[in-house]
Design an enzyme around this catalytic site. Sequence first.
Site, short mmCIF file in Angstrom:
data_model
loop_
_atom_site.label_atom_id
_atom_site.label_comp_id
_atom_site.label_asym_id
_atom_site.label_seq_id
_atom_site.Cartn_x
_atom_site.Cartn_y
_atom_site.Cartn_z
CB ALA A 1 0.82 24.06 26.69
CG HIS B 1 6.18 22.66 21.43
ND1 HIS B 1 5.22 22.27 22.33
CD2 HIS B 1 5.52 23.31 20.44
CE1 HIS B 1 4.03 22.66 21.91
NE2 HIS B 1 4.18 23.29 20.76
#
Length: 275
Positions: free
Chosen positions: A27, A32
């Site tokens: 996800a 990230h």
Amino acid sequence: MKILTTVAEARAHRRAHGQVLVPTMGALHKAHAELIRVAREHAGRDGEVAVSVFVNPLQFEPGGDYERYPRPEKADEEFCRKAGVDLLFRPSVAEMYAENRSVFVEESSLSKMLEGKSRPGHFRGVCTVVAKLFHILEPEAAVFGEKDFQQLAIVRCMVRDLNFRINIIAVPTMREDDGLACSSRNQYLNGEERKQATVLFKALHAAADAGKKSAQEIVALARNVINQAPLAQVDYIEVVDTESLEPIEVVRPSSLLAIAVFFGKTRLIDNIRLG
Ligand code: PAF
């Protein structure tokens, strides 16, 4: 980008230069992207940036959100490609865990604090999977975000105590424009919860900027701000030492204000350094 799904493939994969690993549960979002950017910075152009995507059942408590945790496989793959990731490791649960598994990795001090009190067994799951990923991929370094400050501290401790030859790199918390810390769980929030969740960042700053030294006063300040959001249910607000994670009464240079707050069923965490 190479995609590997089995331990055997990962073992057979030969890298010419050092690998920097970004362990994730998928996800993927802009925090990230930042972890991947930092991983590339450390790996260099010739090094390898690896991302693991694995929703680790061991770190979810019974009744937790394991089943509903988002698993956008295609979007994650595209995200990694665009971010310039060299290797995506995406094993199945059966590939990672034998049904009759009986060995776990458990940190026994830091994991008793903060999150550990609300989520028993969580860090045992985290340590076990991170140790396995370290063994399977043998990276030179691994990147973790400071939003999960306790996780970072526990992984560092595991690396030290179990002599992993892996450099742990910490990356400051990425935030949305309104200050909410980026998290895969933010997508559970409905419109009103999302709006009110900005109170976390406001509370952390109000408490940190007030210049108070007493933990009790800092906690009270943060609680007052959070209470302005009717949907917020405080799980904990604590001032702790950044090394031991033990609660402290008077702020010193290495202190952290850590909070966990529910909005509906969604539990969000955040932290700020004090002192
Ligand atoms: O921070 C996470 O996403 C997870 O706890 C981790 C480190 C990938 C282990 O499953």
